[in-house]
Structures are given as C-alpha cells and as structure tokens.
Design a protein around this motif. Structure first.
Motif, PDB file in Angstrom:
ATOM      1  N   CYS A 364       0.835  -1.206   0.000  1.00  0.00           N
ATOM      2  CA  CYS A 364       0.000   0.000   0.000  1.00  0.00           C
ATOM      3  C   CYS A 364       0.869   1.254   0.000  1.00  0.00           C
ATOM      4  O   CYS A 364       0.609   2.208  -0.742  1.00  0.00           O
ATOM      5  CB  CYS A 364      -0.924   0.002   1.212  1.00  0.00           C
ATOM      6  N   ASP A 365       1.891   1.246   0.839  1.00  0.00           N
ATOM      7  CA  ASP A 365       2.800   2.401   0.902  1.00  0.00           C
ATOM      8  C   ASP A 365       3.488   2.618  -0.441  1.00  0.00           C
ATOM      9  O   ASP A 365       3.626   3.754  -0.915  1.00  0.00           O
ATOM     10  CB  ASP A 365       3.844   2.197   1.999  1.00  0.00           C
ATOM     11  N   ALA A 366       3.927   1.534  -1.065  1.00  0.00           N
ATOM     12  CA  ALA A 366       4.617   1.639  -2.355  1.00  0.00           C
ATOM     13  C   ALA A 366       3.677   2.144  -3.441  1.00  0.00           C
ATOM     14  O   ALA A 366       4.061   2.976  -4.272  1.00  0.00           O
ATOM     15  CB  ALA A 366       5.185   0.271  -2.740  1.00  0.00           C
ATOM     16  N   ARG A 368       1.010   3.974  -3.042  1.00  0.00           N
ATOM     17  CA  ARG A 368       0.690   5.384  -2.788  1.00  0.00           C
ATOM     18  C   ARG A 368       1.796   6.296  -3.317  1.00  0.00           C
ATOM     19  O   ARG A 368       1.520   7.376  -3.839  1.00  0.00           O
ATOM     20  CB  ARG A 368       0.495   5.599  -1.286  1.00  0.00           C
ATOM     21  N   GLU A 369       3.028   5.863  -3.190  1.00  0.00           N
ATOM     22  CA  GLU A 369       4.150   6.667  -3.688  1.00  0.00           C
ATOM     23  C   GLU A 369       4.176   6.729  -5.215  1.00  0.00           C
ATOM     24  O   GLU A 369       4.688   7.695  -5.789  1.00  0.00           O
ATOM     25  CB  GLU A 369       5.478   6.078  -3.194  1.00  0.00           C
ATOM     26  N   ALA A 370       3.617   5.714  -5.870  1.00  0.00           N
ATOM     27  CA  ALA A 370       3.771   5.584  -7.322  1.00  0.00           C
ATOM     28  C   ALA A 370       2.682   6.279  -8.131  1.00  0.00           C
ATOM     29  O   ALA A 370       2.858   6.501  -9.326  1.00  0.00           O
ATOM     30  CB  ALA A 370       3.809   4.098  -7.698  1.00  0.00           C
ATOM     31  N   GLN A 373      -1.098  12.436  -7.923  1.00  0.00           N
ATOM     32  CA  GLN A 373      -1.776  12.977  -6.754  1.00  0.00           C
ATOM     33  C   GLN A 373      -3.300  12.909  -6.875  1.00  0.00           C
ATOM     34  O   GLN A 373      -3.997  12.655  -5.896  1.00  0.00           O
ATOM     35  CB  GLN A 373      -1.340  14.430  -6.530  1.00  0.00           C
ATOM     36  N   TRP A 392      -4.338   3.911   4.633  1.00  0.00           N
ATOM     37  CA  TRP A 392      -4.078   4.863   3.549  1.00  0.00           C
ATOM     38  C   TRP A 392      -4.986   6.075   3.724  1.00  0.00           C
ATOM     39  O   TRP A 392      -6.168   6.048   3.399  1.00  0.00           O
ATOM     40  CB  TRP A 392      -4.354   4.174   2.213  1.00  0.00           C
ATOM     41  N   GLN A 509       6.053  -0.588  -8.747  1.00  0.00           N
ATOM     42  CA  GLN A 509       5.864   0.862  -8.882  1.00  0.00           C
ATOM     43  C   GLN A 509       6.098   1.319 -10.315  1.00  0.00           C
ATOM     44  O   GLN A 509       5.351   2.159 -10.846  1.00  0.00           O
ATOM     45  CB  GLN A 509       6.806   1.588  -7.922  1.00  0.00           C
ATOM     46  N   LYS A 513       3.332   3.198 -12.867  1.00  0.00           N
ATOM     47  CA  LYS A 513       3.589   4.488 -13.521  1.00  0.00           C
ATOM     48  C   LYS A 513       3.445   4.365 -15.036  1.00  0.00           C
ATOM     49  O   LYS A 513       2.880   5.245 -15.693  1.00  0.00           O
ATOM     50  CB  LYS A 513       4.992   4.981 -13.150  1.00  0.00           C
TER      51      LYS A 513
END
Length: 532
Positions: A364-366, A368-370, A373, A392, A509, A513
C-alpha cells in the motif's frame, strides 16, 4: 394550427435525459428496449456497451461517484433488470445516484410464456433501490425522470428504477417539457438556534470527537476551515476518508473498526457524527462506545430515527452546518487531546492491521508513492483493499470508492471504467482480487475498446483468503475457498490489454507508472510473493 410533432417515446426519453445533463448512458440493447436506442445518438449522448448488465450498472455507479452526476443505464425486460439489480443494491447501500430505465411487458397477469417474463419485475427491483415505478404513459415517464433527478439532487442519493411497457416505448409521444428543474446547490439555510446549540456543546467539552461519513463529503472545505480554528480530533468512516486531509494532526483516520477504538470514544465527553449511519460495516461492533452526548447531523430522517438515549439530532447537510460553525468566533482553540496520544493509537492500529494480513501494508505504501496525486481509486472486496482502507489516508474526499455496504465482488473493474469515462484524462486506478476479477473480467474488453489508460491491480493470493481466515476463526475446516485461476496476464492480452507481472516492489511501482501513460488498460498481476 399544425399538429405538434411526435416521435416514439423511447427516443424522446433520451432527448429528455440529454436536457437534464446526461452525456453518457451505459447498457445493452435488446429487442424489448431497442426503442430507447433510437434517440441516443441523435440526442448527442455517448452509449457505452457493457458485456453484461452487471458491468453496465457498476460503470454507471463509478461514473456517478466520479462525476457527481447520476449514472444512467438502459436494460431490457427480465434478465437484463435482474442482472443489474446487484449494482442497484450496491448503489443503494453506498448512497449513489443511479437511474435505471428498463422496458417491461405490456401485460403479465393473464399471459405466460412471454420472452423475458417475470411475475413482477417492478417489485423485484424495488427491493434494491429507493423506488421502482412503472410509467404507462409518456407524461408519467417524463414526470418520473424529473422526480428522480430532483430527489437525487435534494435528498440522500439513491438509485431509482423506471420501467416502461414496450408498446408505450414504441408509441408516439410529444416532447417533454424542457423547463428548468430549478435545482439548488444542495445547501440550505440553517436555523441559528441549531448552530448556537452545537457550538455551545462544543464549548463545554474537553475531549470531543468528530466522526465524518461519506455524507459529509460536500462539506469538506467548511469542515477543514472550522477545524483550523477548533481542532477536534477526527475519525472517518471508510467512505469519509479525505474530508480532512492526511496532514491534519488530530486525525485518528478510518479506524472505527479497530476494536479498541471504542475505548477512545469512552474517553470523550461529546461525539458529533456527520453524514454517517454508524452502520455495521463502519464499526463492526454493536455500538460506537461513547457514554457522552451524541450529536447526529444528517439529511436522511431514517438515520436520525434511532432511539439511542442522550442523542441530539439535526436534519441538515454538512456543508450548511459547518459553513456556519466556521464563522463562530468563540469556539475553543484547543482541547485535552494530544497529538502524541493520537499518533500512538494510530501506530498501534497500523501494526495490528499489518499483523492480521501480513505483507500488504508495504505494498500500500509503495502504491501510494507511485500514483499521481489526483488518482481516483476503485477497489473490490479483497484483502489488499481491506488493509488499504485502514492505513491509507486520502488527501481529498471522494477519491477512493469501494463496495462498502452491499459488499459485492466484481465491482472495481467496471466501476473504474465508469470513473475513467467521467474523468477523461485524469488518473483512475482499479484494485481487485483474483476471485472478484472473475465476476466482471469481460468488461476489460470495454476498457480496451475505449482506449482507457487504466491500471488494474490484480491481487492474487490463490484463494478466498478472507473467507478461509473466517472459517478458521469459527473452527470450520476451510473448504470451497480455492478455485483454479487462469493465466491472468495471457487472459488480459487476449482481450487486447497490456499485462505486467512485477516480481519486486520497485518493479511494481514502475509498472503502475507506465500503466497510467499507456494507450489502453494494463493488468498488473501481483501476489504475496512480491519482494522488496
């Protein structure tokens, strides 16, 4: 005087919908409802051909959640309506504006054996929506369409169903009255006494709590303005995430379902619940846990009809109430809650979530970073989503959609397609489990046809893991929880979609993208074996 021009009612309905702001209709044509298709292109409406009426309904749901406008679907008599009833039930439980228009048989009491015949399809649909009514004349059809739009704008959003007999759809009808419905902006004047009473209750407390549900989304700006001056700690329901930004220091988050959150509520001396039913799927326990006064603010009288003692009930919308509260000068500027105790509770709950379903929190953290916005996310009934909903935090409301109440599988893929159509060019993402993907995988063909840059993250743990865990807790030997899966990547490619199967979190990730920039949908296949 020349005669007033007429055309088949089915065509007139499409023109009326266009006049009411409808740009897209989801559905599947058939011999019974084909007259409804006569006027779609002429009216300038885009029709999206689903592969199954369930997919059409979820697309309409996703479109409505993303656009803020009603999602509209056309279906046939009988099986077409039955197939869309699951999305209607989901839209009802999650307060989504959906209008389903179906054909129906002219007569069912004295005849049997007709194509698509049901004993009472209107009554069947009535079990999963706000109302299900039959229009036996053109004027009745026009009036019901207007009623649906009026109610979805001014009341709690709910799905509606209108059925029209085949002969009436085929019959000639004059055009609808194109007059303005006179829809307001959804806010209302609030009695100053209400604001005085609420502000006085807040002023007398030392440990108040605010619970924000999905019904409070429209008041996000005013809620944030009020909290900037009067920092009440906030819990949100899953649907209420993002109403308060993730940078708000007094955010408990979407952690109501954590069992010991009840102990936090027991410490409060005032709880204000806004736009939430405080339902089973919000709490997963019988009661919130507070002993203090409960203030409930909601536009739905049914929500306010509970018989719990020590409750103050206000029939009002969040935007109107907090617009006024934000201007009250003498609200407290601090309370006894500390940022440290909130942070400690959240850290504990995050660790619990990670322990319950290991390995998903880092993903989840990964993810969210990828993602960009402004990404709008549609998730399914899958463990990946269950974890994400708790850990999240969203930075804006209405950007994570999930089948919260009805809890149907197969929601995410078609709903995300509807959302992507509503937000052309804006990033949209689907998260679905291996079993749920089976329910609506055919709608991948729609995303390919439309060239939607839609990442679909498929979490494959090889089983109905949540059900298996529940069986184990109930001391039931797990059975019927494992199904043979296809090669999902090859399946996606057979539809004409792209596919990726990253083996590391970094590659995951990268795949996400790239999927946002692809010229069509990409299925991103991941398993619990994904490594850092």
């Amino acid at each position: 005087m020349p005669d007033t021009p007429t055309r088949p009612l089915g065509a007139q309905i499409s023109h009326m919908l266009k006049a009411r702001g409808v740009d897209v209709i989801f559905g599947i044509p058939g011999v019974h409802n084909q007259e409804m298709y006569r006027g779609i292109e002429e009216a300038g409406i885009t029709h999206v051909l689903a592969r199954h009426e369930q997919g059409a309904g979820f697309m309409a749901d996703g479109y409505a959640r993303a656009s803020g406008k009603p999602g509209v679907a056309y279906v046939i008599t009988g099986p077409g309506l039955c197939n869309i009833m699951t999305p209607m039930g989901q839209a009802y439980s999650d307060s989504v504006s959906m209008l389903v228009i179906s054909s129906c048989l002219d007569e069912t009491s004295a005849r049997r054996g007709q194509l698509h015949q049901m004993k009472d399809q209107r009554a069947a649909a009535d079990t999963v929506c706000d109302w299900s009514l039959e229009a036996t004349t053109p004027q009745a059809a026009y009036q019901l369409v207007n009623r649906a739009f009026q109610e979805m704008h001014s009341q709690r959003p709910r799905p509606k169903h209108i059925q029209v007999p085949i002969s009436v759809l085929e019959g000639q009808a004059v055009a609808h009255d194109a007059g303005d419905l006179g829809l307001s902006d959804g806010t209302a004047q609030i009695d100053p006494v209400v604001i005085r009473d609420i502000s006085q209750m807040i002023s007398k407390t030392k440990r108040p709590l605010l619970v924000l549900g999905g019904g409070a989304k429209g008041g996000s700006d005013d809620i944030r303005a009020m909290l900037a001056r009067c920092p009440i700690p906030v819990f949100t329901t899953y649907a209420g995430r993002g109403i308060v930004g993730s940078d708000y220091p007094y955010l408990f988050g979407s952690t109501l379902a954590r069992p010991d959150s009840a102990a936090i509520f027991a410490q409060s001396d005032l709880v204000i619940a806004v736009g939430t039913e405080l339902a089973e799927v919000d709490l997963w326990r019988d009661r919130l846990g507070q002993n203090a006064t409960l203030v409930r603010i909601d536009i739905d009288p049914e929500v306010l009809s509970d018989t719990a003692g020590n409750t103050h009930r206000f029939n009002a919308d969040a935007r109107s109430v907090f617009r006024e509260l934000a201007m009250v000068d003498d609200l407290p500027m601090r309370f006894d809650w500390t940022v440290e105790e909130l942070a400690t509770a959240r850290a504990r709950w995050r660790a619990e979530t990670d322990a319950e379903r290991p390995g998903i929190v880092p993903l989840c953290d990964a993810l969210r970073e990828a993602i960009p916005q402004d990404t709008m996310i549609y998730s399914d009934m899958t463990q990946f989503a269950y974890v994400a909903k708790e850990v999240w935090d969203m930075d804006r409301p209405g950007h994570w959609h999930h089948p919260y109440g009805f809890g149907t599988l197969g929601y995410a893929t078609p709903a995300a397609i509807g959302g992507a159509i509503a937000r052309k060019g804006a990033p949209t993402l689907a998260i679905i489990g291996d079993y749920g993907f089976h329910y609506t995988m055919q709608e991948l063909g729609v995303a390919v046809e439309l060239g939607l840059s839609l990442p679909i993250i498929l979490w494959d743990n090889g089983k109905l893991a949540e059900i298996e865990d529940s069986m184990v807790r109930a001391q039931i030997a797990p059975n019927a929880v494992v199904a043979r899966n296809p090669d999902f990547c090859k399946l996606a490619e057979a539809f004409g979609a792209k596919a990726a199967a990253p083996q590391t979190i970094g590659a995951f990730q990268t795949a996400v993208k790239e999927a946002f920039n692809a010229d069509g949908p990409t299925l991103i296949y991941i398993t619990p074996a994904l490594k850092a």
